[in-house]
Enzyme design. Structure first.
Site, short mmCIF file in Angstrom:
data_model
loop_
_atom_site.label_atom_id
_atom_site.label_comp_id
_atom_site.label_asym_id
_atom_site.label_seq_id
_atom_site.Cartn_x
_atom_site.Cartn_y
_atom_site.Cartn_z
N PHE A 114 33.00 32.33 39.37
CA PHE A 114 33.38 33.73 39.32
C PHE A 114 32.43 34.44 38.35
O PHE A 114 31.78 33.79 37.53
CB PHE A 114 34.83 33.87 38.85
CG PHE A 114 35.77 34.32 39.94
CD1 PHE A 114 36.02 33.52 41.03
CD2 PHE A 114 36.41 35.55 39.87
CE1 PHE A 114 36.89 33.93 42.04
CE2 PHE A 114 37.28 35.97 40.86
CZ PHE A 114 37.52 35.16 41.95
N GLN A 229 38.69 49.10 35.20
CA GLN A 229 37.68 48.27 35.88
C GLN A 229 37.48 48.72 37.33
O GLN A 229 38.43 48.91 38.08
CB GLN A 229 38.16 46.82 35.90
CG GLN A 229 37.23 45.92 36.70
CD GLN A 229 37.47 44.45 36.39
OE1 GLN A 229 38.39 43.84 36.93
NE2 GLN A 229 36.68 43.89 35.50
N HIS A 231 35.97 47.35 40.70
CA HIS A 231 35.54 46.09 41.32
C HIS A 231 34.39 46.41 42.26
O HIS A 231 34.46 47.37 43.03
CB HIS A 231 36.73 45.50 42.07
CG HIS A 231 36.53 44.09 42.53
ND1 HIS A 231 35.56 43.74 43.45
CD2 HIS A 231 37.14 42.94 42.18
CE1 HIS A 231 35.61 42.43 43.65
NE2 HIS A 231 36.56 41.92 42.89
N LEU A 241 40.34 45.50 48.80
CA LEU A 241 39.52 44.54 48.06
C LEU A 241 38.96 43.41 48.91
O LEU A 241 39.67 42.79 49.69
CB LEU A 241 40.34 43.92 46.93
CG LEU A 241 39.46 43.15 45.95
CD1 LEU A 241 38.70 44.11 45.07
CD2 LEU A 241 40.26 42.19 45.12
N GLU A 244 36.14 38.74 44.63
CA GLU A 244 34.92 38.18 44.02
C GLU A 244 34.66 36.76 44.55
O GLU A 244 33.54 36.25 44.45
CB GLU A 244 35.12 38.15 42.51
CG GLU A 244 33.87 37.92 41.73
CD GLU A 244 34.07 38.30 40.26
OE1 GLU A 244 34.52 39.43 40.00
OE2 GLU A 244 33.78 37.47 39.40
N ARG A 275 31.84 42.26 36.52
CA ARG A 275 32.11 43.34 37.47
C ARG A 275 31.52 44.68 37.05
O ARG A 275 31.05 45.45 37.88
CB ARG A 275 33.62 43.50 37.62
CG ARG A 275 34.18 42.30 38.32
CD ARG A 275 35.66 42.35 38.42
NE ARG A 275 36.08 41.19 39.19
CZ ARG A 275 37.33 40.84 39.38
NH1 ARG A 275 38.30 41.55 38.85
NH2 ARG A 275 37.63 39.78 40.09
N HIS A 342 40.20 49.14 40.24
CA HIS A 342 40.86 47.87 40.52
C HIS A 342 41.84 47.42 39.46
O HIS A 342 42.93 46.97 39.75
CB HIS A 342 39.75 46.81 40.67
CG HIS A 342 40.24 45.44 40.94
ND1 HIS A 342 41.01 45.14 42.04
CD2 HIS A 342 40.08 44.27 40.27
CE1 HIS A 342 41.29 43.84 42.03
NE2 HIS A 342 40.75 43.30 40.96
N ARG A 383 37.41 43.09 32.12
CA ARG A 383 38.05 41.80 32.41
C ARG A 383 37.15 40.94 33.28
O ARG A 383 36.54 41.43 34.22
CB ARG A 383 39.36 42.05 33.15
CG ARG A 383 39.96 40.79 33.75
CD ARG A 383 41.30 41.05 34.38
NE ARG A 383 41.25 41.70 35.65
CZ ARG A 383 41.22 41.08 36.85
NH1 ARG A 383 41.19 39.77 36.91
NH2 ARG A 383 41.21 41.77 37.97
#
Ligand SMILES: Cc1cc2nc3c(=O)[nH]c(=O)nc-3n(C[C@H](O)[C@H](O)[C@H](O)COP(=O)(O)OP(=O)(O)OC[C@H]3O[C@@H](n4cnc5c(N)ncnc54)[C@H](O)[C@@H]3O)c2cc1C
Length: 568
Positions: A114, A229, A231, A241, A244, A275, A342, A383
């Site tokens: 990730f 955030q 994304h 979405l 990731e 991100r 996100h 994050r």
């Protein structure tokens, strides 16, 4: 008006609320979980990609470092230590409860790469990780006999501001319109995220941040709200979405010139940079005219080289989303994507045991928060993917343990008939209002302007404009008229209440962003492009006093890792 009495009331039935409920119920306390949705429709169930843990590492220190650096050094390092150290036992606990994680060839729990992680750490159940975890923990809570109060909308926090003590909530039964007080010695908020205030977002309809605004209305602060955030990979148009995990499994990004442009922005990590870095790169490519699609406002996500079999076995949900919403086949088509709002790093400030803070220095009694609505500050300014399910599971459990430990010392405040009155009057005012404004129009204006003025890129001009827009919307909100006056499942009333909440906390996002004259993590100021540790290595606590925002600052808990420039 009915008054229901409990030892502990939990608002929110996602991973955080349910993790707490299990601990409280196991200790034999009388508790209930209130949710405006059926628990399994909580947004935790939409999480796709994974949940992090340093399972095969000597210790969790590298996970800690990745999280601290990912958060651009604004995260509190003591809280991050707890998060990362408790991660392996959390995965084992979930597995023991029955969560079926995907396996590696040797039979151990598989882990995928990730963004911003030095090692593959995301444990997953195909691309339905959140649903697997939520279902498992819901079954266990149900087995233990946790009482669920579903489809009740919480509209007020019962709080004595003189003693800084909470004693429950006021809520409305959506099926009948009944308003009641839920009186408790301990009140936990686990009401999730709030990215619905943006036009392009990945969040469930329910993510309207009600919990946060209820705190603001009692004079309590919210922390670090400017850090929202975005994304990188929302489906173009809808923002739905594409996890990731798609990049974790090898997905690449291309612009209109067929350049793998991440080579320019993050030469080492490429698509697996954090991100904030990837979202800015995508938006920059679009702004500079290298976007794809009819309006040149998207970027290609390419998974065609990883093969149909791999997509079917590891990313089936994502493949379905691309087919359903765009009619495209991931195995042979590139997918148009764009950054989507996100996740919310900010929220209700808590100490490391989930007790709510009334200011940088003052505590509260009987009041707790955990999960995405809280800011214990493990994510800092940004994050890392797959750290949020982890936060909800780890700090949800801690919140439950703290409530059990605090219970003998909590003095009960009895609720009276009048305690649900503030919420009752709020609903009557909305139902009676004869103004000319329409809630749906106000919501669309809020969402579009937030995306435009307080989105991936911000500057003084755009933010000042947004302050004015929100002021105007708040004024117009006092004149909205509802056409549905009934008390049975009045969705229009619920949406109006939610809009009121969105206007309140959005004001805090914007004022925090305006005051923070630097760029850090997800907060990028075009007019202050550099991180400024001297002035802004600090948390912001925002209040709403009589409709006006006010900010205070608090130090960041720095531990072993001193702030360094952040390169990927
Ligand atoms: C599409 C998507 C994919 C994601 N993928 C990942 C991932 O792969 N890995 C990861 O770590 N994170 C992921 N996240 C983030 C993660 O899912 C969330 O941060 C986390 O699940 C939040 O859990 P929670 O328990 O705090 O809140 P939620 O699960 O959102 O639950 C909130 C609860 O509060 C209740 N509630 C809210 N307001 C009220 C009210 N007024 N009255 C009564 N009840 C109320 C709701 O009914 C709900 O039960 C993803 C998020 C999204 C949107």
């Amino acid at each position: 008006m009915n008054i229901y009495r409990y030892d502990a009331v939990i608002v929110g039935a996602g991973l955080a609320g349910l993790s707490a409920a299990i601990e409280i119920k196991k200790a034999g306390l009388k508790t209930c979980v209130i949710s405006k949705l059926h628990p399994l429709r909580s947004h935790s169930g939409a999480a796709q990609g994974g949940i992090n843990a340093a399972l095969n590492e000597a210790d969790a220190s590298l996970h800690e470092f990745d999280t601290i650096k990912g958060g651009d050094y604004l995260g509190d390092q003591d809280a991050i230590k707890t998060l990362c150290q408790k991660a392996p036992e959390t995965i084992r606990r979930l597995e023991k409860m029955g969560a079926v994680f995907s396996r590696a060839k040797n039979g151990s729990i598989a882990q995928r790469a990730f963004g911003g992680q030095s090692k593959p750490r995301a444990c997953y159940a195909k691309d339905r990780t959140g649903l697997t975890c939520l279902q498992t923990i819901y079954e266990q809570a149900d087995r233990l006999g946790v009482e669920f109060v579903n489809e009740w909308f919480v509209g007020d926090l019962l709080y004595d501001s003189f003693d800084r003590s909470a004693y429950g909530v006021a809520a409305m039964k959506l099926r009948t319109g009944e308003i009641a007080a839920f009186n408790a010695k301990a009140t936990l908020f686990a009401t999730g995220g709030y990215a619905r205030c943006y036009a392009v977002n990945s969040n469930a309809r329910a993510n309207t941040g009600d919990g946060l605004s209820l705190f603001l209305r009692k004079g309590l602060p919210l922390e670090d709200m400017e850090f929202v955030q975005f994304h990188p990979t929302g489906l173009a148009g809808s923002g739905i979405l594409i996890s990731e995990a798609a990049r974790g499994e090898g997905g690449r990004l291309y612009n209109a010139l067929d350049e793998r442009f991440m080579e320019r922005y993050a030469p080492q990590k490429l698509e697996l940079a954090p991100r904030d870095v990837v979202s800015r790169a995508i938006e920059r490519e679009i702004i500079e005219g290298r976007g794809v699609g009819e309006h040149k406002d998207a970027i290609w996500l390419d998974l065609t080289h990883i093969g149909r079999e791999m997509i079917a076995s590891k990313l089936p949900e994502l493949s379905d989303l691309a087919k359903t919403f765009l009619g495209l086949d991931m195995a042979c088509d590139r997918i148009p994507i764009r950054a989507t709002a996100h996740y919310s790093m900010g929220g209700v400030p808590t100490d490391n045991d989930c007790r709510v803070k009334a200011s940088p220095t003052l505590t509260t009694s009987g009041l707790y928060a955990a999960g995405e609505c809280a800011c214990v500050s493990v994510h800092g300014a940004n994050r890392l993917g797959a750290n949020s399910l982890l936060e909800a599971a780890v700090f949800g459990k801690i919140a439950g343990e703290t409530i059990v430990a605090d219970m003998p010392d909590l003095s009960p405040i009895g609720a009276g008939d009048h305690d649900a009155n503030i919420f009752f009057e709020e609903t009557r005012r909305l139902l009676r209002s004869s103004g000319a404004e329409n809630a749906a129009n106000l919501l669309a204006t809020l969402q579009n302007s937030m995306t435009q003025n307080a989105g991936v890129f911000r500057n003084r001009g755009s933010l000042e404009k947004q302050v004015e827009i929100i002021g105007d919307l708040r004024d117009r909100f006092s004149r909205i008229r509802l056409s549905d006056k009934s008390s049975v499942f009045n969705v229009e009333l619920q949406e109006a209440l939610e809009l009121g909440h969105m206007l309140d906390y959005s004001a805090l996002i914007v004022s925090g962003a305006l005051a923070r004259e630097e760029s850090r993590g997800a907060h990028y100021r075009e007019d202050f492009a550099i991180r400024d540790d001297e002035k802004f290595l600090r948390h912001a606590f925002g209040y709403l006093d009589g409709g006006k925002t006010r900010l205070e600052y608090a130090p960041v808990a720095i531990g072993d890792y001193k702030p360094e420039p952040r390169r990927y």
